[in-house]
Design a protein around this motif. Structure first.
Motif, short mmCIF file in Angstrom:
data_model
loop_
_atom_site.label_atom_id
_atom_site.label_comp_id
_atom_site.label_asym_id
_atom_site.label_seq_id
_atom_site.Cartn_x
_atom_site.Cartn_y
_atom_site.Cartn_z
N ARG A 52 -67.17 60.03 -26.22
CA ARG A 52 -65.82 59.46 -26.06
C ARG A 52 -65.37 59.54 -24.60
N LEU A 53 -64.71 58.48 -24.13
CA LEU A 53 -64.11 58.45 -22.80
C LEU A 53 -62.63 58.19 -22.94
N ALA A 54 -61.82 59.05 -22.32
CA ALA A 54 -60.36 58.90 -22.32
C ALA A 54 -59.89 58.81 -20.87
N ALA A 86 -44.29 61.29 -16.89
CA ALA A 86 -45.12 60.61 -17.89
C ALA A 86 -44.67 59.19 -18.17
N ARG A 87 -43.57 58.75 -17.56
CA ARG A 87 -42.99 57.46 -17.94
C ARG A 87 -43.93 56.28 -17.69
N SER A 88 -44.79 56.37 -16.69
CA SER A 88 -45.68 55.25 -16.39
C SER A 88 -47.11 55.48 -16.87
N ALA A 89 -47.38 56.58 -17.55
CA ALA A 89 -48.74 56.92 -17.95
C ALA A 89 -49.20 56.08 -19.15
N VAL A 90 -50.46 55.66 -19.10
CA VAL A 90 -51.08 54.91 -20.19
C VAL A 90 -52.46 55.52 -20.46
N LEU A 91 -52.72 55.82 -21.73
CA LEU A 91 -54.03 56.35 -22.13
C LEU A 91 -54.81 55.26 -22.85
N ARG A 92 -56.04 55.05 -22.40
CA ARG A 92 -56.98 54.18 -23.11
C ARG A 92 -58.25 54.98 -23.39
N SER A 93 -58.83 54.79 -24.55
CA SER A 93 -60.03 55.54 -24.91
C SER A 93 -60.95 54.67 -25.76
N LEU A 117 -50.98 64.90 -23.35
CA LEU A 117 -51.98 65.92 -23.68
C LEU A 117 -52.43 65.82 -25.14
N ASP A 118 -51.48 65.72 -26.06
CA ASP A 118 -51.85 65.66 -27.48
C ASP A 118 -52.72 64.44 -27.77
N ALA A 119 -52.37 63.32 -27.15
CA ALA A 119 -53.14 62.09 -27.38
C ALA A 119 -54.54 62.20 -26.79
N VAL A 120 -54.66 62.84 -25.63
CA VAL A 120 -55.98 63.04 -25.01
C VAL A 120 -56.84 63.92 -25.90
N LEU A 121 -56.27 65.00 -26.43
CA LEU A 121 -57.03 65.88 -27.32
C LEU A 121 -57.47 65.14 -28.58
N ASP A 158 -70.34 65.33 -24.58
CA ASP A 158 -69.77 64.62 -25.72
C ASP A 158 -68.54 63.80 -25.36
N GLY A 159 -67.92 64.12 -24.22
CA GLY A 159 -66.70 63.39 -23.87
C GLY A 159 -66.38 63.53 -22.39
N VAL A 160 -65.57 62.60 -21.90
CA VAL A 160 -65.11 62.61 -20.51
C VAL A 160 -63.63 62.25 -20.50
N VAL A 161 -62.85 62.98 -19.70
CA VAL A 161 -61.45 62.63 -19.50
C VAL A 161 -61.21 62.42 -18.00
N LEU A 162 -60.48 61.35 -17.68
CA LEU A 162 -60.11 61.05 -16.30
C LEU A 162 -58.60 60.83 -16.24
N ASP A 163 -57.96 61.51 -15.31
CA ASP A 163 -56.52 61.36 -15.07
C ASP A 163 -56.39 60.79 -13.66
N ILE A 164 -56.13 59.48 -13.58
CA ILE A 164 -56.25 58.75 -12.33
C ILE A 164 -55.00 58.88 -11.47
N GLY A 165 -55.21 59.03 -10.16
CA GLY A 165 -54.08 59.03 -9.24
C GLY A 165 -53.72 60.42 -8.76
#
Length: 332
Positions: free
Chosen positions: A239-241, A300-307, A20-24, A101-108
């Motif tokens: 921005r896209l996250a 969260a162990r397998s989660a990866v954020l790219r932006s 969450l903090d990284a997405v923000l 201004d931005g888009v967030v996608l949490d896949i799966g």
């Protein structure tokens, strides 16, 4: 600003959005900015973005998100809007709600869906073998009971990277000859019988359940369509996250942001092919959960954020080539 409060899941515990903090940090949700949460779920990201002062457009195809939508509509009536639908169409769904201004996608699959046994996503809970996020269309039970052995094995291998897919398919076919496979635990037991289980290893059904869920919901196609929809929607500087949860998804996102990563290596002795101008820049390094978050939220162990940040070049047409999208061998 205090720590964002968390919505409750049907299981009674708080829904914890990963990274969450990284997405923000990636989206900078300052007051007045408008952000699309293309995978609303239990509303964890949306709530945090709203508490930071942003306007949020939430999108989800799952009808069960209704209570979470109602809660945010009541709490943030002037800054939260919900539009039912799939994130693959987020550009058209967000049209008419102002510049974004931005888009967030949490896949799966979300923790909310995993926790609800009746949805059939979890091999740890007894429930109907369903897995449909939209609660409509072909179910996991349909695939397990109707696919030919080779097609079933190919699906498990391509979408779940399951190396023992043929043996699993053989056991499934033998079991369904006796009676239809209708529950999650029935299938999990069949898979465990087929390939065994070593202490300390992940559950033997993990990869097969992933493959079936991806196939049922067309997740790879949805992901690619959603990425290009965000490209069409966001203006220069937007921005896209994207948070993904396994290597197949992450590979698609990585190559989408930087198409050169997915192409064949060029020989320095041959004429160099022209590289396509990039639609994204300021591509951040991949972010994974730290020890503190993993202790609080093992999922969260397998989660990866790219932006990344949108450039001013026109959006590309949707293209699967070069993104590493898995395909089922022998499929038409």
């Amino acid at each position: 600003m205090g720590k964002p409060s968390l919505p409750e899941t049907e299981a009674g515990g708080p829904h914890v959005p990963v990274l969450l903090d990284a997405v923000l940090a990636a989206l900078s949700p300052e007051p007045g900015r408008r952000i699309v949460d293309g995978t609303f779920g239990a509303g964890g990201y949306s709530r945090a973005l709203l508490q930071a002062g942003a306007h949020v457009i939430g999108i989800d195809r799952d009808p069960s998100v209704a209570p979470h939508v109602a809660a945010l509509e009541a709490e943030f009536p002037d800054t939260f809007t919900f539009v039912p639908g799939t994130f693959s169409e987020l550009d058209s769904l967000a049209a008419g709600h102002g510049p974004v201004d931005g888009v967030v996608l949490d896949i799966g699959v979300s923790s909310m869906q995993l926790d609800e046994a009746g949805r059939g996503f979890s091999f740890m809970r007894e429930g109907p073998l369903d897995m449909r996020m939209s609660q409509a269309g072909t179910s996991a039970a349909d695939l397990v009971n109707e696919l030919e052995p080779e097609a079933l094995a190919n699906l498990l291998y391509a979408f779940g990277e399951e190396r023992k897919s043929r043996r699993i398919a053989q056991f499934i076919v033998a079991a369904r000859a006796e009676k239809p496979i209708t529950t999650t635990l029935d299938l999990a037991r069949i898979i465990e019988k087929a390939i065994g289980r070593k202490p300390g290893d992940a559950h033997p059904a993990t990869r097969s359940f992933q493959a079936l869920r991806i196939a049922v919901n067309g997740e790879f196609e949805q992901l690619v369509e959603g990425l290009f929809a965000a490209e069409r929607l966001l203006p220069e500087g937007g921005r896209l996250a994207v948070v993904s949860f396994h290597s197949l998804e992450d590979r698609i996102v990585k190559r989408y942001f930087d198409p050169g990563k997915g192409g064949p290596a060029q020989s320095r002795h041959l004429p160099q092919a022209e590289t396509e101008p990039l639609r994204w820049h300021e591509v951040a390094k991949a972010v994974k959960a730290g020890a503190g978050e993993l202790a609080r939220n093992p999922r969260a162990r397998s989660a990866v954020l790219r932006s990344a940040t949108r450039t001013g070049l026109p959006a590309r047409p949707v293209q699967m080539a070069g993104l590493g999208v898995p395909t089922i061998r022998g499929a038409a």
